[in-house]
Design a protein around this motif. Structure first.
Motif, PDB file in Angstrom:
ATOM      1  N   ALA A 127      23.778  66.036  44.544  1.00 21.90           N
ATOM      2  CA  ALA A 127      24.815  65.369  45.389  1.00 21.90           C
ATOM      3  C   ALA A 127      24.733  65.399  46.867  1.00 21.90           C
ATOM      4  N   ILE A 128      25.030  64.587  47.678  1.00 17.03           N
ATOM      5  CA  ILE A 128      25.092  64.440  48.933  1.00 17.03           C
ATOM      6  C   ILE A 128      26.308  63.596  49.496  1.00 17.03           C
ATOM      7  N   HIS A 129      27.014  64.290  50.287  1.00 17.13           N
ATOM      8  CA  HIS A 129      28.080  63.788  50.731  1.00 17.13           C
ATOM      9  C   HIS A 129      28.676  64.665  51.996  1.00 17.13           C
ATOM     10  N   GLY A 130      29.699  64.395  52.661  1.00 18.30           N
ATOM     11  CA  GLY A 130      30.461  65.025  54.029  1.00 18.30           C
ATOM     12  C   GLY A 130      30.656  66.362  53.631  1.00 18.30           C
ATOM     13  N   ASN A 131      30.816  66.998  52.656  1.00 14.25           N
ATOM     14  CA  ASN A 131      31.218  68.352  52.296  1.00 14.25           C
ATOM     15  C   ASN A 131      29.915  69.449  52.277  1.00 14.25           C
ATOM     16  N   LYS A 132      28.782  68.560  52.301  1.00 10.85           N
ATOM     17  CA  LYS A 132      27.620  69.236  52.360  1.00 10.85           C
ATOM     18  C   LYS A 132      27.121  69.633  53.672  1.00 10.85           C
ATOM     19  N   SER A 133      26.447  70.861  53.705  1.00  8.05           N
ATOM     20  CA  SER A 133      25.894  71.542  55.105  1.00  8.05           C
ATOM     21  C   SER A 133      24.700  70.444  55.451  1.00  8.05           C
ATOM     22  N   GLN A 134      24.081  70.320  56.716  1.00 13.16           N
ATOM     23  CA  GLN A 134      22.926  69.456  56.899  1.00 13.16           C
ATOM     24  C   GLN A 134      21.674  69.767  56.208  1.00 13.16           C
ATOM     25  N   GLU A 147      13.852  66.380  48.161  1.00 16.48           N
ATOM     26  CA  GLU A 147      13.798  66.596  46.516  1.00 16.48           C
ATOM     27  C   GLU A 147      13.863  65.203  45.913  1.00 16.48           C
ATOM     28  N   PHE A 148      14.744  64.404  46.442  1.00 14.92           N
ATOM     29  CA  PHE A 148      14.740  62.977  46.098  1.00 14.92           C
ATOM     30  C   PHE A 148      13.687  62.062  46.382  1.00 14.92           C
ATOM     31  N   ARG A 149      13.157  62.305  47.648  1.00 18.28           N
ATOM     32  CA  ARG A 149      11.999  61.348  48.016  1.00 18.28           C
ATOM     33  C   ARG A 149      10.890  62.052  47.334  1.00 18.28           C
ATOM     34  N   LYS A 150      10.660  63.022  47.199  1.00 18.53           N
ATOM     35  CA  LYS A 150       9.501  63.566  46.409  1.00 18.53           C
ATOM     36  C   LYS A 150       9.545  63.338  44.813  1.00 18.53           C
ATOM     37  N   ALA A 151      10.730  62.806  44.388  1.00 19.87           N
ATOM     38  CA  ALA A 151      10.885  62.600  42.906  1.00 19.87           C
ATOM     39  C   ALA A 151      10.749  64.115  42.448  1.00 19.87           C
ATOM     40  N   LYS A 152      10.985  65.165  42.885  1.00 23.97           N
ATOM     41  CA  LYS A 152      11.202  66.445  42.182  1.00 23.97           C
ATOM     42  C   LYS A 152      12.756  66.248  41.549  1.00 23.97           C
ATOM     43  N   VAL A 153      13.878  65.854  41.889  1.00 25.03           N
ATOM     44  CA  VAL A 153      14.916  65.429  41.344  1.00 25.03           C
ATOM     45  C   VAL A 153      15.165  64.101  41.575  1.00 25.03           C
ATOM     46  N   PRO A 154      14.781  63.297  40.532  1.00 24.88           N
ATOM     47  CA  PRO A 154      14.817  61.720  40.846  1.00 24.88           C
ATOM     48  C   PRO A 154      16.181  60.963  40.751  1.00 24.88           C
ATOM     49  N   VAL A 155      17.231  61.811  40.490  1.00 19.44           N
ATOM     50  CA  VAL A 155      18.665  61.415  40.428  1.00 19.44           C
ATOM     51  C   VAL A 155      19.544  61.990  41.335  1.00 19.44           C
ATOM     52  N   LEU A 156      20.058  60.912  42.474  1.00 24.97           N
ATOM     53  CA  LEU A 156      20.915  61.513  43.650  1.00 24.97           C
ATOM     54  C   LEU A 156      22.104  60.779  43.573  1.00 24.97           C
ATOM     55  N   ILE A 157      23.255  61.528  43.750  1.00 25.55           N
ATOM     56  CA  ILE A 157      24.570  60.993  43.617  1.00 25.55           C
ATOM     57  C   ILE A 157      25.070  60.967  44.903  1.00 25.55           C
ATOM     58  N   ALA A 158      25.517  59.928  45.384  1.00 22.91           N
ATOM     59  CA  ALA A 158      25.963  60.023  47.083  1.00 22.91           C
ATOM     60  C   ALA A 158      27.506  59.312  47.148  1.00 22.91           C
ATOM     61  N   THR A 159      27.807  59.335  48.289  1.00 21.12           N
ATOM     62  CA  THR A 159      29.298  58.525  48.838  1.00 21.12           C
ATOM     63  C   THR A 159      28.731  57.894  49.943  1.00 21.12           C
ATOM     64  N   ASP A 160      29.663  56.900  50.409  1.00 22.41           N
ATOM     65  CA  ASP A 160      29.273  55.820  51.113  1.00 22.41           C
ATOM     66  C   ASP A 160      28.899  56.379  52.556  1.00 22.41           C
ATOM     67  N   VAL A 161      29.535  57.692  52.940  1.00 19.60           N
ATOM     68  CA  VAL A 161      29.263  58.274  54.211  1.00 19.60           C
ATOM     69  C   VAL A 161      27.975  58.544  54.665  1.00 19.60           C
TER      70      VAL A 161
END
Length: 502
Positions: free
Chosen positions: A278-285, A294-308
């Protein structure tokens, strides 16, 4: 047409050759010539159209041509971005495009050390890419100023307004020099953006490569009508290949409206054996950057995100975008699905719509003019949701019952828990624990030390002032109370403390 035909300098052209870029995109063809002439610019372009190069390439040439000294605690070119990920992406592009121009590039975003940012900008920089919040933090601390700005760029301005940066943008406009060159880019052009453009730009040249608020032509858009509490089951069936959808899965980007919703989807996918981040505002940089890598290298090919976090995800391999929850702002739909079909590739966008989201779907269709082809639910979907089908949802892990400890018995911690002998006695693992009281015994009289002793020294008493005894005077060898620390002359320790009058 080539980049050389646009009038760019040789250092920039060589940098483009190193990246393999030969033909400019439509937005670059329209934007680069007027920017090279010093004109203000209003660009309306969707994500993935090459906006970054459209303003960065000519800006680098203008900075080289002016050849001014780097201002102290300031910058010559300021690029404002709505999210950390987009700011980092723009800074990387600036370093690539200006690799042979000798320009200094820096990036500052929230979620990182303010002290390091102060040190980074103390001597100034040629190009600074920043998020508005962190930039104004440094300005308020007198660690940075905007007096040296020659070129000011607002990228994804509509997203900055959606995130509540309107007051920050007005303050930055007041602090920046009036004779600057302003480049303004937005994927949509609502009324608030038009008003903001009027305060920032002077007679800008307007360029546009797509109609306002339209979706990319290379994206196939589909729709599932599904109940809110059934979305997770449908998502798992799609990701596990139990229900066929158009396109070949490579990387899947899933959008939710809230941070907690993103974390909840990650947790449920994990229970189903599907790794995701997951990637959102509560996550650190650091966490956000690791998830993107990990998403770019397809190590973890599923990413959940918010609009931010949507604007900074510039990864060509995103094959599918799934709107797990429809956005309540219709323009956000354009930005979400724009994460796929990048770099000339095709893409698939899938929307889950519940009964309480029909109004959002209506607004999306009205604003974007998009028609979403409705897909049928799986044949055995109802049985799977109710847990009666051949492939039931993953069972919940039962909670482990914990036996209560007897009163007064201390909870084992660390290496003091020890290990059991064959006769059932407990043997401490730490040699220092030998001879040490393991807890408060029943029936302890008043005045004796309570709590954990500090440990006896060889041939002497315990350390001073460590006990919590109720006595207030000096102890002959034990720990004192809350008054003066007890003496350490006694050899064995543990004596009864004297009375206060002794």
């Amino acid at each position: 047409m080539t980049f050389e035909d646009l009038g760019l300098s040789q250092p920039v052209l060589q940098a483009l050759d190193l990246k393999g870029y030969t033909t400019p995109t439509p937005i670059q063809q329209q934007a680069i010539p007027p920017v090279l002439k010093g004109r203000d610019l209003l660009g309306i372009a969707q994500t993935g159209t090459g906006k970054t190069a459209a303003f960065m390439l000519p800006a680098i040439d203008r900075l080289r041509e002016n050849d001014k000294q780097i201002p102290f605690k300031s910058c010559r070119m300021l690029v404002l971005a709505p999210t950390r990920e987009l700011a980092v992406q723009i800074a990387d592009s600036a370093k690539d495009y200006g690799a042979l121009a000798g320009l200094k590039v820096a990036v500052i975003v929230g979620g990182t050390s303010v002290g390091k940012d102060r040190n980074k900008l103390h001597r100034g920089t040629d190009i600074l890419v920043a998020t508005p919040g962190r930039l104004l933090d440094l300005v308020d601390q007198k660690a940075f100023n905007l007096s040296g700005i020659e070129i000011l760029v607002l990228d994804e301005a509509d997203q900055m307004l959606d995130l509540g940066f309107i007051h920050a943008l007005r303050k930055i406009r007041e602090l920046a020099p009036a004779d600057r060159q302003t480049l303004f880019f937005s994927a949509t052009m609502p009324k608030a953006i038009k008003e903001l453009v009027g305060g920032y730009c002077r007679n800008p040249v307007q360029v546009s490569v797509t109609p306002e608020s339209t979706t990319a032509e290379r994206i196939d858009q589909y729709l599932f009508m599904v109940q809110q509490d059934e979305k997770q089951a449908l998502l798992e069936m799609i990701l596990q290949g139990r229900h066929q959808v158009p396109g070949v899965f490579e990387r899947v980007l899933i959008f939710t409206r809230t941070k907690h919703g993103a974390d909840r989807v990650v947790k449920r996918l994990s229970h189903a054996g599907i790794p995701s981040n997951a990637i959102h505002g509560n996550k650190s940089q650091v966490q956000r950057q690791r998830a993107l890598d990990e998403f770019r290298k397809a190590k973890v090919p599923v990413l959940i995100a918010t609009d931010v976090a949507a604007r900074g995800i510039d990864i060509p391999g995103v094959s599918h975008v799934i709107n797990y929850e429809l956005p309540n702002v219709p323009e956000q739909y354009v930005h979400r699905i724009g994460r796929t079909a990048r770099a000339g590739k095709e893409g698939v966008a899938i929307a889950f719509c519940a009964e309480d989201e029909r109004a959002y779907l209506k607004d999306i269709r009205k604003v974007t003019g998009a028609e979403l082809d409705r897909l049928p639910l799986p044949d055995n979907f109802r049985a799977v949701v109710e847990g009666e089908g051949p492939t039931k949802p993953a069972p919940r892990v039962p909670m482990k019952r914990v036996q209560p400890r007897p009163v007064g018995q201390r909870k084992p911690q660390g290496d003091q828990r020890g290990e059991r002998r064959a006769d059932g006695e407990r043997r401490p693992q730490d040699a220092r624990a030998q001879g040490r009281p393991q807890g408060k015994p029943h029936g302890q009289s008043q005045g004796q030390p309570q709590g954990k002793p500090s440990g006896d020294r060889a041939g002497g008493g315990p350390r001073q002032g460590q006990g919590r005894g109720q006595g207030q005077g000096q102890g002959r060898g034990g720990a004192g109370g809350r008054g003066r620390p007890g003496g350490a002359r006694g050899g064995g320790g543990g004596g009864r403390p004297r009375s206060a009058s002794a």
